[in-house]
Design an enzyme around this catalytic site. Sequence first.
Site, PDB file in Angstrom:
ATOM      1  CB  SER A  19      48.569  11.588  -4.131  1.00  0.00           C
ATOM      2  OG  SER A  19      47.451  12.406  -4.349  1.00  0.00           O
ATOM      3  CB  THR A  43      42.707  10.132  -9.887  1.00  0.00           C
ATOM      4  OG1 THR A  43      43.120  11.375  -9.320  1.00  0.00           O
ATOM      5  CG2 THR A  43      41.191  10.052  -9.890  1.00  0.00           C
ATOM      6  CB  VAL A  69      37.275   9.661   1.148  1.00  0.00           C
ATOM      7  CG1 VAL A  69      38.731   9.339   1.399  1.00  0.00           C
ATOM      8  CG2 VAL A  69      37.125  11.042   0.517  1.00  0.00           C
ATOM      9  CE1 TYR A 160      37.273  22.908   0.870  1.00  0.00           C
ATOM     10  CE2 TYR A 160      37.315  25.124   1.782  1.00  0.00           C
ATOM     11  CZ  TYR A 160      37.935  23.908   1.559  1.00  0.00           C
ATOM     12  OH  TYR A 160      39.206  23.686   2.019  1.00  0.00           O
ATOM     13  CB  ALA A 162      28.027  23.742   4.140  1.00  0.00           C
ATOM     14  CE  LYS A 164      37.560  21.269   4.078  1.00  0.00           C
ATOM     15  NZ  LYS A 164      38.272  20.010   4.265  1.00  0.00           N
TER      16      LYS A 164
HETATM   17  P1  NAP Z   1      44.969  19.160  -2.964  1.00  0.00           P
HETATM   18  O1  NAP Z   1      46.328  19.701  -3.219  1.00  0.00           O
HETATM   19  O2  NAP Z   1      43.871  19.453  -3.927  1.00  0.00           O
HETATM   20  O3  NAP Z   1      45.077  17.567  -2.733  1.00  0.00           O
HETATM   21  C1  NAP Z   1      43.910  16.853  -2.490  1.00  0.00           C
HETATM   22  C2  NAP Z   1      44.265  15.421  -2.172  1.00  0.00           C
HETATM   23  O4  NAP Z   1      43.046  14.727  -1.898  1.00  0.00           O
HETATM   24  C3  NAP Z   1      44.939  14.692  -3.308  1.00  0.00           C
HETATM   25  O5  NAP Z   1      45.855  13.774  -2.758  1.00  0.00           O
HETATM   26  C4  NAP Z   1      43.795  13.938  -3.967  1.00  0.00           C
HETATM   27  O6  NAP Z   1      44.221  12.723  -4.591  1.00  0.00           O
HETATM   28  C5  NAP Z   1      42.940  13.623  -2.764  1.00  0.00           C
HETATM   29  N1  NAP Z   1      41.527  13.393  -3.065  1.00  0.00           N
HETATM   30  C6  NAP Z   1      40.656  14.242  -3.654  1.00  0.00           C
HETATM   31  N2  NAP Z   1      39.446  13.661  -3.733  1.00  0.00           N
HETATM   32  C7  NAP Z   1      39.574  12.430  -3.173  1.00  0.00           C
HETATM   33  C8  NAP Z   1      38.686  11.343  -2.952  1.00  0.00           C
HETATM   34  N3  NAP Z   1      37.405  11.424  -3.333  1.00  0.00           N
HETATM   35  N4  NAP Z   1      39.158  10.223  -2.367  1.00  0.00           N
HETATM   36  C9  NAP Z   1      40.451  10.127  -1.983  1.00  0.00           C
HETATM   37  N5  NAP Z   1      41.347  11.116  -2.158  1.00  0.00           N
HETATM   38  C10 NAP Z   1      40.898  12.258  -2.757  1.00  0.00           C
HETATM   39  O7  NAP Z   1      44.404  19.661  -1.537  1.00  0.00           O
HETATM   40  P2  NAP Z   1      45.170  20.442  -0.361  1.00  0.00           P
HETATM   41  O8  NAP Z   1      45.214  21.876  -0.724  1.00  0.00           O
HETATM   42  O9  NAP Z   1      46.399  19.744   0.028  1.00  0.00           O
HETATM   43  O10 NAP Z   1      44.076  20.306   0.816  1.00  0.00           O
HETATM   44  C11 NAP Z   1      44.064  19.206   1.688  1.00  0.00           C
HETATM   45  C12 NAP Z   1      42.970  19.429   2.738  1.00  0.00           C
HETATM   46  O11 NAP Z   1      43.203  20.648   3.432  1.00  0.00           O
HETATM   47  C13 NAP Z   1      41.568  19.526   2.140  1.00  0.00           C
HETATM   48  O12 NAP Z   1      40.645  18.914   3.008  1.00  0.00           O
HETATM   49  C14 NAP Z   1      41.340  21.013   2.081  1.00  0.00           C
HETATM   50  O13 NAP Z   1      39.969  21.319   2.115  1.00  0.00           O
HETATM   51  C15 NAP Z   1      42.055  21.482   3.317  1.00  0.00           C
HETATM   52  N6  NAP Z   1      42.495  22.879   3.242  1.00  0.00           N
HETATM   53  C16 NAP Z   1      43.380  23.306   2.286  1.00  0.00           C
HETATM   54  C17 NAP Z   1      43.747  24.636   2.276  1.00  0.00           C
HETATM   55  C18 NAP Z   1      44.742  25.182   1.293  1.00  0.00           C
HETATM   56  O14 NAP Z   1      45.016  26.385   1.341  1.00  0.00           O
HETATM   57  N7  NAP Z   1      45.296  24.399   0.402  1.00  0.00           N
HETATM   58  C19 NAP Z   1      43.211  25.530   3.216  1.00  0.00           C
HETATM   59  C20 NAP Z   1      42.328  25.052   4.148  1.00  0.00           C
HETATM   60  C21 NAP Z   1      41.973  23.735   4.158  1.00  0.00           C
HETATM   61  P3  NAP Z   1      44.020  12.422  -6.171  1.00  0.00           P
HETATM   62  O15 NAP Z   1      44.591  13.576  -6.913  1.00  0.00           O
HETATM   63  O16 NAP Z   1      44.728  11.142  -6.413  1.00  0.00           O
HETATM   64  O17 NAP Z   1      42.523  12.312  -6.348  1.00  0.00           O
END
Ligand code: NAP
Length: 252
Positions: A19, A43, A69, A160, A162, A164
């Site tokens: 989303s 959500t 998930v 977190y 752990a 990853k």
């Molecule tokens: P984000 O902006 O916080 O978005 C998280 C997404 O996951 C949202 O679409 C949210 O949907 C969904 N979500 C959260 N909990 C969920 C659940 N229990 N079931 C289904 N959907 C769920 O995150 P992001 O920064 O794009 O990160 C995406 C991925 O990349 C994550 O795995 C994160 O650990 C990894 N990552 C991010 C960064 C960074 O710098 N941003 C760096 C390294 C790794 P809703 O809002 O509808 O719940």
Amino acid sequence: MSIEARPLEGQVALVTGASRGIGRAVARALAQRGAFVAINYRTDVDAARSCLAEIEEAGGQGGLCPFDVGDAEAPANAIAALAKEQGRLDILVNNAGITRDGLLLRYREEDWQRTLEVNLGGAFRCSRVAARTMARARYGRIVNLSSVVASMGNAGQAAYAATKAGLEGMTRALARELASRSITVNAVAPGFIDTEMTAALPEEARAAYLAMIPLGRLGSTPEVAAAVGFLVSPEASYVTGHVLAVNGGLYT
Ligand code: NAP
């Protein structure tokens, strides 16, 4: 758009947590390459709908696929229904993830459990059900979203990190287990990417990270999506069990 630019034409992809943020950029990139993209979220239905609208306005195809998930049952039911409805499932991107940061001595048991359930349990459960359909088709691409902190570590992110690091181990194990069915399993490990997740960082922490990044800036979500796009492409057919760092040189 030429046929060559739509290498995923006819394929079905599921992107968890699509989303917003990285997942949304991945969903857009896969749809642009021709896949039907199922947009999972937990959500925020309005954000998920706007992601789908963006895909459709660009001439792509997709649908909404809401579930948590981290739930024990919901992923299996929803993914089985998606595969049945679409008749196939070629690509799974395990992107949904949460951060619940806190120092060890004050860290709450419920935050530890939830971080594990969503980040690690979610990818495990989604892969388990998706692999069933992929194995039957003798084709599949699974990509897990890890993080630079899996190898670098980060104070206040024990849970977190752990999850990853666990995801990277799971990636290598599943790559070996599913290879005989021509299913590849890889991970992308972003550094600091400009999303809501990193927008929540305190200003000093943000400045400190920027000083450590050789490319001198945060990454963008399309830059991460491009890496995922490669790993799910026909060109990546001989790449499996790999963790691709997309971190501006922050950690190698
Ligand atoms: P984000 O902006 O916080 O978005 C998280 C997404 O996951 C949202 O679409 C949210 O949907 C969904 N979500 C959260 N909990 C969920 C659940 N229990 N079931 C289904 N959907 C769920 O995150 P992001 O920064 O794009 O990160 C995406 C991925 O990349 C994550 O795995 C994160 O650990 C990894 N990552 C991010 C960064 C960074 O710098 N941003 C760096 C390294 C790794 P809703 O809002 O509808 O719940």
